[in-house]
Design a protein around this motif. Structure first.
Motif, PDB file in Angstrom:
ATOM      1  N   PHE A 210       0.853  -1.180   0.000  1.00  0.00           N
ATOM      2  CA  PHE A 210       0.000   0.000   0.000  1.00  0.00           C
ATOM      3  C   PHE A 210       0.891   1.233   0.000  1.00  0.00           C
ATOM      4  O   PHE A 210       1.470   1.597   1.024  1.00  0.00           O
ATOM      5  N   ASP A 211       1.033   1.839  -1.139  1.00  0.00           N
ATOM      6  CA  ASP A 211       1.920   2.983  -1.310  1.00  0.00           C
ATOM      7  C   ASP A 211       1.080   4.246  -1.484  1.00  0.00           C
ATOM      8  O   ASP A 211       0.420   4.433  -2.506  1.00  0.00           O
ATOM      9  N   LEU A 212       1.102   5.110  -0.464  1.00  0.00           N
ATOM     10  CA  LEU A 212       0.305   6.342  -0.510  1.00  0.00           C
ATOM     11  C   LEU A 212       0.758   7.287  -1.620  1.00  0.00           C
ATOM     12  O   LEU A 212      -0.022   8.117  -2.076  1.00  0.00           O
ATOM     13  N   SER A 213       1.995   7.165  -2.049  1.00  0.00           N
ATOM     14  CA  SER A 213       2.493   8.068  -3.091  1.00  0.00           C
ATOM     15  C   SER A 213       1.829   7.797  -4.442  1.00  0.00           C
ATOM     16  O   SER A 213       1.923   8.621  -5.349  1.00  0.00           O
ATOM     17  N   GLU A 214       1.161   6.673  -4.577  1.00  0.00           N
ATOM     18  CA  GLU A 214       0.486   6.332  -5.827  1.00  0.00           C
ATOM     19  C   GLU A 214      -0.891   6.987  -5.934  1.00  0.00           C
ATOM     20  O   GLU A 214      -1.495   6.982  -6.995  1.00  0.00           O
ATOM     21  N   LEU A 215      -1.402   7.536  -4.830  1.00  0.00           N
ATOM     22  CA  LEU A 215      -2.746   8.113  -4.827  1.00  0.00           C
ATOM     23  C   LEU A 215      -2.720   9.572  -5.266  1.00  0.00           C
ATOM     24  O   LEU A 215      -1.752  10.293  -5.034  1.00  0.00           O
ATOM     25  N   THR A 216      -3.821   9.997  -5.871  1.00  0.00           N
ATOM     26  CA  THR A 216      -3.966  11.408  -6.235  1.00  0.00           C
ATOM     27  C   THR A 216      -4.377  12.197  -4.993  1.00  0.00           C
ATOM     28  O   THR A 216      -4.740  11.616  -3.964  1.00  0.00           O
ATOM     29  N   LEU A 217      -4.344  13.497  -5.092  1.00  0.00           N
ATOM     30  CA  LEU A 217      -4.720  14.341  -3.962  1.00  0.00           C
ATOM     31  C   LEU A 217      -6.160  14.094  -3.549  1.00  0.00           C
ATOM     32  O   LEU A 217      -6.464  13.971  -2.360  1.00  0.00           O
ATOM     33  N   SER A 218      -7.061  13.974  -4.508  1.00  0.00           N
ATOM     34  CA  SER A 218      -8.467  13.740  -4.169  1.00  0.00           C
ATOM     35  C   SER A 218      -8.654  12.371  -3.512  1.00  0.00           C
ATOM     36  O   SER A 218      -9.469  12.218  -2.604  1.00  0.00           O
TER      37      SER A 218
END
Length: 51
Positions: free
Chosen positions: A10-18
């Protein structure tokens, strides 16, 4: 039967701001739910409720 360990990356850096904002709101909501649904155990000190 042998259970195999499964890992979830689970890599948070892969998520967009929204997506991050949405995840944050869900986590905060879940924490509030846990806080509100605590079971409080009251102990009667020195009192016998059997009669």
């Amino acid at each position: 039967m042998k259970k195999e360990a499964s890992k979830v990356i689970f890599d948070l850096s892969e998520l967009t701001l929204s997506e991050l904002v949405s995840l944050y709101e869900k986590v905060i909501g879940f924490l509030q739910y846990l806080d509100e649904s605590k079971i409080v155990i009251e102990e009667n000190k020195g009192e016998d409720s059997n009669g």
